[in-house]
Design a protein around this motif. Structure first.
Motif, PDB file in Angstrom:
ATOM      1  N   LEU A 133     -27.328  13.131 -49.527  1.00 55.03           N
ATOM      2  CA  LEU A 133     -26.709  13.789 -48.382  1.00 55.03           C
ATOM      3  C   LEU A 133     -26.838  12.866 -47.181  1.00 55.03           C
ATOM      4  O   LEU A 133     -27.943  12.568 -46.733  1.00 55.03           O
ATOM      5  N   TYR A 134     -25.699  12.398 -46.703  1.00 54.94           N
ATOM      6  CA  TYR A 134     -25.686  11.463 -45.589  1.00 54.94           C
ATOM      7  C   TYR A 134     -25.347  12.124 -44.264  1.00 54.94           C
ATOM      8  O   TYR A 134     -25.342  11.459 -43.238  1.00 54.94           O
ATOM      9  N   LEU A 143     -16.309  -1.328 -35.812  1.00 51.70           N
ATOM     10  CA  LEU A 143     -15.331  -1.057 -36.860  1.00 51.70           C
ATOM     11  C   LEU A 143     -16.033  -0.861 -38.201  1.00 51.70           C
ATOM     12  O   LEU A 143     -15.723   0.073 -38.944  1.00 51.70           O
ATOM     13  N   GLY A 144     -16.983  -1.724 -38.519  1.00 53.72           N
ATOM     14  CA  GLY A 144     -17.733  -1.576 -39.769  1.00 53.72           C
ATOM     15  C   GLY A 144     -18.466  -0.248 -39.828  1.00 53.72           C
ATOM     16  O   GLY A 144     -18.472   0.432 -40.859  1.00 53.72           O
ATOM     17  N   ILE A 145     -19.085   0.141 -38.724  1.00 53.27           N
ATOM     18  CA  ILE A 145     -19.787   1.427 -38.656  1.00 53.27           C
ATOM     19  C   ILE A 145     -18.799   2.561 -38.891  1.00 53.27           C
ATOM     20  O   ILE A 145     -19.070   3.503 -39.647  1.00 53.27           O
ATOM     21  N   ALA A 146     -17.644   2.484 -38.248  1.00 56.79           N
ATOM     22  CA  ALA A 146     -16.625   3.523 -38.406  1.00 56.79           C
ATOM     23  C   ALA A 146     -16.140   3.614 -39.851  1.00 56.79           C
ATOM     24  O   ALA A 146     -15.962   4.721 -40.388  1.00 56.79           O
ATOM     25  N   LEU A 147     -15.941   2.472 -40.491  1.00 52.13           N
ATOM     26  CA  LEU A 147     -15.493   2.480 -41.883  1.00 52.13           C
ATOM     27  C   LEU A 147     -16.530   3.145 -42.789  1.00 52.13           C
ATOM     28  O   LEU A 147     -16.188   3.915 -43.691  1.00 52.13           O
ATOM     29  N   GLN A 148     -17.799   2.862 -42.556  1.00 49.08           N
ATOM     30  CA  GLN A 148     -18.850   3.484 -43.362  1.00 49.08           C
ATOM     31  C   GLN A 148     -18.913   4.981 -43.099  1.00 49.08           C
ATOM     32  O   GLN A 148     -19.109   5.774 -44.020  1.00 49.08           O
ATOM     33  N   LEU A 149     -18.728   5.381 -41.861  1.00 48.86           N
ATOM     34  CA  LEU A 149     -18.747   6.808 -41.541  1.00 48.86           C
ATOM     35  C   LEU A 149     -17.590   7.525 -42.235  1.00 48.86           C
ATOM     36  O   LEU A 149     -17.752   8.654 -42.711  1.00 48.86           O
ATOM     37  N   CYS A 205     -25.394   3.252 -40.994  1.00 47.95           N
ATOM     38  CA  CYS A 205     -24.032   2.719 -41.084  1.00 47.95           C
ATOM     39  C   CYS A 205     -23.990   1.270 -40.598  1.00 47.95           C
ATOM     40  O   CYS A 205     -23.316   0.429 -41.192  1.00 47.95           O
ATOM     41  N   TYR A 206     -24.714   0.991 -39.532  1.00 50.21           N
ATOM     42  CA  TYR A 206     -24.800  -0.387 -39.027  1.00 50.21           C
ATOM     43  C   TYR A 206     -25.413  -1.303 -40.090  1.00 50.21           C
ATOM     44  O   TYR A 206     -24.890  -2.378 -40.379  1.00 50.21           O
ATOM     45  N   ASP A 207     -26.519  -0.857 -40.682  1.00 56.06           N
ATOM     46  CA  ASP A 207     -27.221  -1.676 -41.672  1.00 56.06           C
ATOM     47  C   ASP A 207     -26.356  -1.996 -42.883  1.00 56.06           C
ATOM     48  O   ASP A 207     -26.393  -3.110 -43.400  1.00 56.06           O
ATOM     49  N   VAL A 208     -25.595  -1.013 -43.356  1.00 59.47           N
ATOM     50  CA  VAL A 208     -24.851  -1.223 -44.596  1.00 59.47           C
ATOM     51  C   VAL A 208     -23.431  -1.740 -44.385  1.00 59.47           C
ATOM     52  O   VAL A 208     -22.824  -2.248 -45.326  1.00 59.47           O
ATOM     53  N   ALA A 209     -22.889  -1.620 -43.166  1.00 59.31           N
ATOM     54  CA  ALA A 209     -21.477  -1.985 -43.007  1.00 59.31           C
ATOM     55  C   ALA A 209     -21.138  -2.725 -41.714  1.00 59.31           C
ATOM     56  O   ALA A 209     -19.977  -3.069 -41.520  1.00 59.31           O
ATOM     57  N   GLY A 210     -22.103  -2.982 -40.861  1.00 59.14           N
ATOM     58  CA  GLY A 210     -21.799  -3.696 -39.628  1.00 59.14           C
ATOM     59  C   GLY A 210     -21.141  -5.033 -39.890  1.00 59.14           C
ATOM     60  O   GLY A 210     -20.168  -5.404 -39.227  1.00 59.14           O
ATOM     61  N   THR A 211     -21.619  -5.730 -40.892  1.00 56.05           N
ATOM     62  CA  THR A 211     -21.041  -7.042 -41.194  1.00 56.05           C
ATOM     63  C   THR A 211     -19.657  -6.936 -41.826  1.00 56.05           C
ATOM     64  O   THR A 211     -18.869  -7.873 -41.745  1.00 56.05           O
ATOM     65  N   VAL A 212     -19.361  -5.791 -42.440  1.00 55.22           N
ATOM     66  CA  VAL A 212     -18.023  -5.605 -43.016  1.00 55.22           C
ATOM     67  C   VAL A 212     -16.979  -5.697 -41.906  1.00 55.22           C
ATOM     68  O   VAL A 212     -15.952  -6.366 -42.045  1.00 55.22           O
ATOM     69  N   GLY A 213     -17.251  -5.038 -40.787  1.00 58.46           N
ATOM     70  CA  GLY A 213     -16.335  -5.124 -39.650  1.00 58.46           C
ATOM     71  C   GLY A 213     -16.191  -6.549 -39.148  1.00 58.46           C
ATOM     72  O   GLY A 213     -15.094  -6.993 -38.800  1.00 58.46           O
ATOM     73  N   LEU A 269     -18.099  10.784 -44.726  1.00 63.00           N
ATOM     74  CA  LEU A 269     -17.402  12.062 -44.602  1.00 63.00           C
ATOM     75  C   LEU A 269     -16.475  12.325 -45.781  1.00 63.00           C
ATOM     76  O   LEU A 269     -16.319  13.465 -46.216  1.00 63.00           O
ATOM     77  N   ARG A 270     -15.885  11.292 -46.327  1.00 63.55           N
ATOM     78  CA  ARG A 270     -14.976  11.441 -47.474  1.00 63.55           C
ATOM     79  C   ARG A 270     -15.732  11.835 -48.738  1.00 63.55           C
ATOM     80  O   ARG A 270     -15.221  12.584 -49.569  1.00 63.55           O
ATOM     81  N   ASP A 271     -16.950  11.334 -48.889  1.00 56.57           N
ATOM     82  CA  ASP A 271     -17.663  11.450 -50.162  1.00 56.57           C
ATOM     83  C   ASP A 271     -18.781  12.480 -50.181  1.00 56.57           C
ATOM     84  O   ASP A 271     -19.633  12.433 -51.066  1.00 56.57           O
ATOM     85  N   VAL A 272     -18.796  13.440 -49.252  1.00 60.87           N
ATOM     86  CA  VAL A 272     -19.901  14.401 -49.201  1.00 60.87           C
ATOM     87  C   VAL A 272     -20.095  15.088 -50.542  1.00 60.87           C
ATOM     88  O   VAL A 272     -21.210  15.159 -51.061  1.00 60.87           O
TER      89      VAL A 272
END
Length: 151
Positions: A87-88, A65-71, A32-40, A75-78
């Motif tokens: 499977l994440y 915040l970016g990590i939370a958004l990716q998480l 989550c950090y790798d893919v969305a940390g910068t989004v936050g 959870l939304r897209d399982v």
């Protein structure tokens, strides 16, 4: 694009990346950090920072915040991800719920006739939401950097 034989090349094509799984929460968090940390971080200039703090103070909570958004996305897209062979969810949590990755990936956790959900799967998802929930506890970054609303 269709092949010369009239078939759909994309339908038989392998996924662009090998399937990835996560043994536990720390490995999922790293993803989550790798893919969305910068989004936050990109949201900080828009959201602003609390009075008395600078943008530099807001960097750690911005990353969180970016990590939370990716998480939330995870959870939304399982179900949608499972249909695509992804499977994440952390495998330790999947196994602790008495499930296998194969059950989730095959869709066996959802009844195809009535849409009901396997109780183990519901418990798994609810547990992951609670374990990662920002509403169940105060963030260590409350009042430090990012302007946030009271819970």
């Amino acid at each position: 694009r269709p092949s010369d034989a009239g078939g759909d090349d994309d339908a038989a094509a392998p996924p662009p990346f090998p399937p990835r799984t996560f043994a536990d929460w720390p490995s999922l968090r790293e993803y989550c950090y790798d893919v969305a940390g910068t989004v936050g971080l990109m949201t900080l200039p828009v959201m602003g920072v609390a009075e008395g703090y600078g943008l530099d103070d807001a960097i750690p909570p911005g990353v969180e915040l970016g990590i939370a958004l990716q998480l939330v996305n995870v959870l939304r897209d399982v179900g949608e991800d499972a249909k695509r062979g992804r499977l994440y969810l952390p495998l330790d949590a999947v196994h602790a719920a008495g499930l296998t990755a194969e059950e989730i990936l095959s869709g066996a956790v959802v009844n195809a006739v009535d849409g009901s959900v396997d109780a183990r799967y519901a418990t798994l998802i609810e547990g992951e939401i609670q374990a990662r929930s920002f509403s169940s506890h105060r963030s260590p970054y409350d009042r430090v950097g990012v302007v946030n609303a009271d819970p």
